[in-house]
Design a protein around this motif. Sequence first.
Motif, PDB file in Angstrom:
ATOM      1  N   ALA A 250       0.825  -1.206   0.000  1.00  0.00           N
ATOM      2  CA  ALA A 250       0.000   0.000   0.000  1.00  0.00           C
ATOM      3  C   ALA A 250       0.861   1.258   0.000  1.00  0.00           C
ATOM      4  CB  ALA A 250      -0.934  -0.007   1.208  1.00  0.00           C
ATOM      5  N   LYS A 251       1.952   1.227   0.720  1.00  0.00           N
ATOM      6  CA  LYS A 251       2.857   2.376   0.737  1.00  0.00           C
ATOM      7  C   LYS A 251       3.410   2.644  -0.664  1.00  0.00           C
ATOM      8  CE  LYS A 251       7.040   4.167   2.980  1.00  0.00           C
ATOM      9  NZ  LYS A 251       8.043   3.943   4.048  1.00  0.00           N
ATOM     10  N   ALA A 252       3.810   1.568  -1.337  1.00  0.00           N
ATOM     11  CA  ALA A 252       4.343   1.735  -2.694  1.00  0.00           C
ATOM     12  C   ALA A 252       3.272   2.223  -3.652  1.00  0.00           C
ATOM     13  CB  ALA A 252       4.935   0.413  -3.180  1.00  0.00           C
ATOM     14  N   GLN A 253       2.074   1.648  -3.562  1.00  0.00           N
ATOM     15  CA  GLN A 253       1.015   2.022  -4.491  1.00  0.00           C
ATOM     16  C   GLN A 253       0.525   3.448  -4.259  1.00  0.00           C
ATOM     17  OE1 GLN A 253      -1.817  -1.245  -4.180  1.00  0.00           O
ATOM     18  NE2 GLN A 253      -0.886  -2.230  -5.964  1.00  0.00           N
ATOM     19  N   ASN A 254       0.658   3.934  -3.034  1.00  0.00           N
ATOM     20  CA  ASN A 254       0.286   5.316  -2.734  1.00  0.00           C
ATOM     21  C   ASN A 254       1.451   6.291  -2.943  1.00  0.00           C
ATOM     22  OD1 ASN A 254      -2.575   5.854  -1.341  1.00  0.00           O
ATOM     23  ND2 ASN A 254      -1.933   3.771  -0.865  1.00  0.00           N
ATOM     24  N   ARG A 255       2.607   5.733  -3.393  1.00  0.00           N
ATOM     25  CA  ARG A 255       3.805   6.574  -3.607  1.00  0.00           C
ATOM     26  C   ARG A 255       4.057   7.437  -2.371  1.00  0.00           C
ATOM     27  NH1 ARG A 255       3.096   3.346  -7.190  1.00  0.00           N
ATOM     28  NH2 ARG A 255       3.428   3.689  -9.429  1.00  0.00           N
ATOM     29  N   SER A 256       3.982   6.778  -1.215  1.00  0.00           N
ATOM     30  CA  SER A 256       3.981   7.500   0.049  1.00  0.00           C
ATOM     31  C   SER A 256       5.320   7.387   0.762  1.00  0.00           C
ATOM     32  CB  SER A 256       2.872   6.940   0.953  1.00  0.00           C
ATOM     33  OG  SER A 256       2.883   7.562   2.214  1.00  0.00           O
ATOM     34  N   LYS A 257       5.632   8.372   1.569  1.00  0.00           N
ATOM     35  CA  LYS A 257       6.818   8.343   2.415  1.00  0.00           C
ATOM     36  C   LYS A 257       6.475   8.065   3.876  1.00  0.00           C
ATOM     37  CE  LYS A 257       9.619  11.380  -0.489  1.00  0.00           C
ATOM     38  NZ  LYS A 257      10.438  12.620  -0.547  1.00  0.00           N
ATOM     39  N   LYS A 258       5.192   8.096   4.195  1.00  0.00           N
ATOM     40  CA  LYS A 258       4.786   7.830   5.575  1.00  0.00           C
ATOM     41  C   LYS A 258       4.765   6.332   5.827  1.00  0.00           C
ATOM     42  CE  LYS A 258       0.545   7.486   6.811  1.00  0.00           C
ATOM     43  NZ  LYS A 258      -0.876   7.667   7.198  1.00  0.00           N
ATOM     44  N   ASP A 259       4.733   5.943   7.093  1.00  0.00           N
ATOM     45  CA  ASP A 259       4.654   4.544   7.483  1.00  0.00           C
ATOM     46  C   ASP A 259       3.374   4.307   8.280  1.00  0.00           C
ATOM     47  OD1 ASP A 259       7.070   3.399   6.426  1.00  0.00           O
ATOM     48  OD2 ASP A 259       8.162   4.592   7.903  1.00  0.00           O
ATOM     49  N   VAL A 260       2.903   3.088   8.238  1.00  0.00           N
ATOM     50  CA  VAL A 260       1.765   2.645   9.033  1.00  0.00           C
ATOM     51  C   VAL A 260       2.228   1.438   9.845  1.00  0.00           C
ATOM     52  CG1 VAL A 260      -0.504   1.522   8.921  1.00  0.00           C
ATOM     53  CG2 VAL A 260      -0.030   3.515   7.483  1.00  0.00           C
ATOM     54  N   GLY A 261       1.973   1.478  11.145  1.00  0.00           N
ATOM     55  CA  GLY A 261       2.379   0.376  12.012  1.00  0.00           C
ATOM     56  C   GLY A 261       1.232  -0.594  12.255  1.00  0.00           C
ATOM     57  N   ILE A 262       1.579  -1.789  12.695  1.00  0.00           N
ATOM     58  CA  ILE A 262       0.563  -2.783  13.059  1.00  0.00           C
ATOM     59  C   ILE A 262       0.112  -2.538  14.495  1.00  0.00           C
ATOM     60  CG2 ILE A 262       0.231  -5.226  13.630  1.00  0.00           C
ATOM     61  CD1 ILE A 262       1.942  -5.912  11.188  1.00  0.00           C
ATOM     62  N   CYS A 263      -1.196  -2.563  14.680  1.00  0.00           N
ATOM     63  CA  CYS A 263      -1.811  -2.499  16.002  1.00  0.00           C
ATOM     64  C   CYS A 263      -2.550  -3.816  16.215  1.00  0.00           C
ATOM     65  CB  CYS A 263      -2.774  -1.305  16.072  1.00  0.00           C
ATOM     66  SG  CYS A 263      -3.675  -1.172  17.631  1.00  0.00           S
ATOM     67  N   TRP A 264      -1.900  -4.761  16.903  1.00  0.00           N
ATOM     68  CA  TRP A 264      -2.496  -6.086  17.121  1.00  0.00           C
ATOM     69  C   TRP A 264      -3.352  -5.967  18.377  1.00  0.00           C
ATOM     70  CZ3 TRP A 264       0.770 -10.805  15.396  1.00  0.00           C
ATOM     71  CH2 TRP A 264      -0.056 -11.924  15.249  1.00  0.00           C
ATOM     72  N   ASP A 265      -4.544  -5.350  18.215  1.00  0.00           N
ATOM     73  CA  ASP A 265      -5.289  -4.915  19.389  1.00  0.00           C
ATOM     74  C   ASP A 265      -6.326  -5.905  19.893  1.00  0.00           C
ATOM     75  OD1 ASP A 265      -7.226  -4.418  17.417  1.00  0.00           O
ATOM     76  OD2 ASP A 265      -6.882  -2.260  17.433  1.00  0.00           O
ATOM     77  N   GLU A 266      -6.347  -7.113  19.373  1.00  0.00           N
ATOM     78  CA  GLU A 266      -7.027  -8.239  20.022  1.00  0.00           C
ATOM     79  C   GLU A 266      -6.197  -9.483  19.761  1.00  0.00           C
ATOM     80  OE1 GLU A 266     -11.219  -9.059  19.709  1.00  0.00           O
ATOM     81  OE2 GLU A 266     -11.698  -6.936  19.410  1.00  0.00           O
ATOM     82  N   TRP A 267      -5.728 -10.091  20.846  1.00  0.00           N
ATOM     83  CA  TRP A 267      -4.999 -11.355  20.742  1.00  0.00           C
ATOM     84  C   TRP A 267      -5.125 -12.095  22.054  1.00  0.00           C
ATOM     85  CZ3 TRP A 267      -0.947 -12.782  23.955  1.00  0.00           C
ATOM     86  CH2 TRP A 267      -0.368 -11.755  24.725  1.00  0.00           C
ATOM     87  N   ASN A 268      -5.235 -13.390  21.982  1.00  0.00           N
ATOM     88  CA  ASN A 268      -5.240 -14.210  23.196  1.00  0.00           C
ATOM     89  C   ASN A 268      -5.552 -15.653  22.824  1.00  0.00           C
ATOM     90  OD1 ASN A 268      -5.078 -14.959  25.879  1.00  0.00           O
ATOM     91  ND2 ASN A 268      -6.596 -13.486  26.590  1.00  0.00           N
TER      92      ASN A 268
END
Length: 513
Positions: A290-308
């Motif tokens: 998605a970063k490449a396809q948006n020609r973007s310099k920003k980053d998006v991190g993973i939020c694994w906000d339900e796990w158990n």
Amino acid sequence: MTVTTRSNTRTATVALNTQRIVSDISPLIFGGFAEHMGRCIYEGIYDPASPLADARGFRPDVMKALKDLNYRIMRYPGGNFVSGYRWMDGIGPREQRPRRRALAWRSIETNQFGADEFMEFARELDTEPMWAVNLGTGSIQEAADLVEYMNLPTGTQFSDLRAKNGNKDPYGVKYWCLGNEMDGPWQIGHLDAVAYADKAVEAAKLMRWMDPSIKTIACGSSNTAMPTFPEWDRVVLERAWEHIDYFSMHYYVGNPNMNSKEAVDTDSYLASSVHFDEHAETIGAAIRLAKAQNRSKKDVGICWDEWNVWYRAVGGDGGWEEAPHILEEVYNLEDALVVAQWLGTFLRKADIVRIACIAQIVNVIAPIMTRADGLFLQTIYYPLMMFSNHAVGNSLDVLVKAPTHETQKFGEVSLLDATASFDPASGKGAAFLVNRSQTEALDVTVLWEDVAPGELTQAWQMAGHEPAAANSFEQPEAVTIHTIDVPKLDGGRVTLTLPPLSFTVLTSQHSPS
């Protein structure tokens, strides 16, 4: 404590180098999740009827147990619950708050605990609040109004309402989830990927116009078994990219035949981190695409906000009761070893996993179980406590040489799961070691390749012979973690024995940089 084993002993090596770094460890990976579900809120973190409760309805014993887990972020108020939640029900005088049917869990919601109570709870825990907004039945305007209530200085309708309710100063909530599991047909207001992405974008825009400082989190797939995984993730990331900061992951795991007469596959269950690693890598690849396809310099991190771990206490029908006793999973030794490995995945993938929240924190699939007169700590409590309090600084790229064994689901898997951290500022290091074998002990040599620590400071171990061993009110310490003798440091190496079915933590002290 010495654990007597019934097995042969094999050898393994763990090589550490404080300069071989995966990434810095985000403290927000040590997070929790409190949902209006079962007894998590009522009779859990808020229990004014208990003789142990303080004037606010909080129990000091529960608060201490939560504080010892050192949660850095707390997600609220759902979960499936949030997709039908009207946040204004939970503010203002308690006697005026409406009682409603919570359709997600077929329960009665009294709304005696809401926005301001949660913020008081988060402040007491010294944890960062993370709010989920209703993008099921809720509108983008309602989401923006909530941001105003929580974050803006007085002078307009909703910020003035906060002040009227006793909190003049803004709360400054930074992290905001744009809905919950919107890919799931079970979700109130379920949307397809395109419709969800477009609604999430518009909500994020409006919320940021209210407060440009907030960070937003878009919904990813609810689990890897969804027929839309990972296409949902690709579509949402590509369409919402410029308006989000994090991307959510959910996953639960279990060993469903553990308590039945069917064939039990404990070896595969104890290798679950193979799947956790692959799941994170797949979402990481979708993020890079998605970063490449948006020609973007920003980053998006993973939020694994339900796990158990969650597989025994299934079915969320509350029978239209208040605080129904649902989804109260009892955890055992093998569950604790899987949780330890899951936390190890967060370290191995520290470059992309930046937030993580165990679901949940009290009573409902949780490390703490309460009743009116007390509590006990479940087996999974202990690896959470160990990682949260000792994994600081950088995650190290650990080299492991260990015997393998064959598993039904994952093929050949190492008997040893190992991760490590090192904090250059303080010189503190930690190694986290799980022996997956049910029968074989491991003599493990931990080798520091660059600079040896000045000393090994502490060592803890959790072990047992029975994977199904669990704690209870009657036997609250049947399975716990104990200090063990600190092994002798010999130059740049140390050797210690890991019993089968064990989790071991070793801390060290280097000279700080």
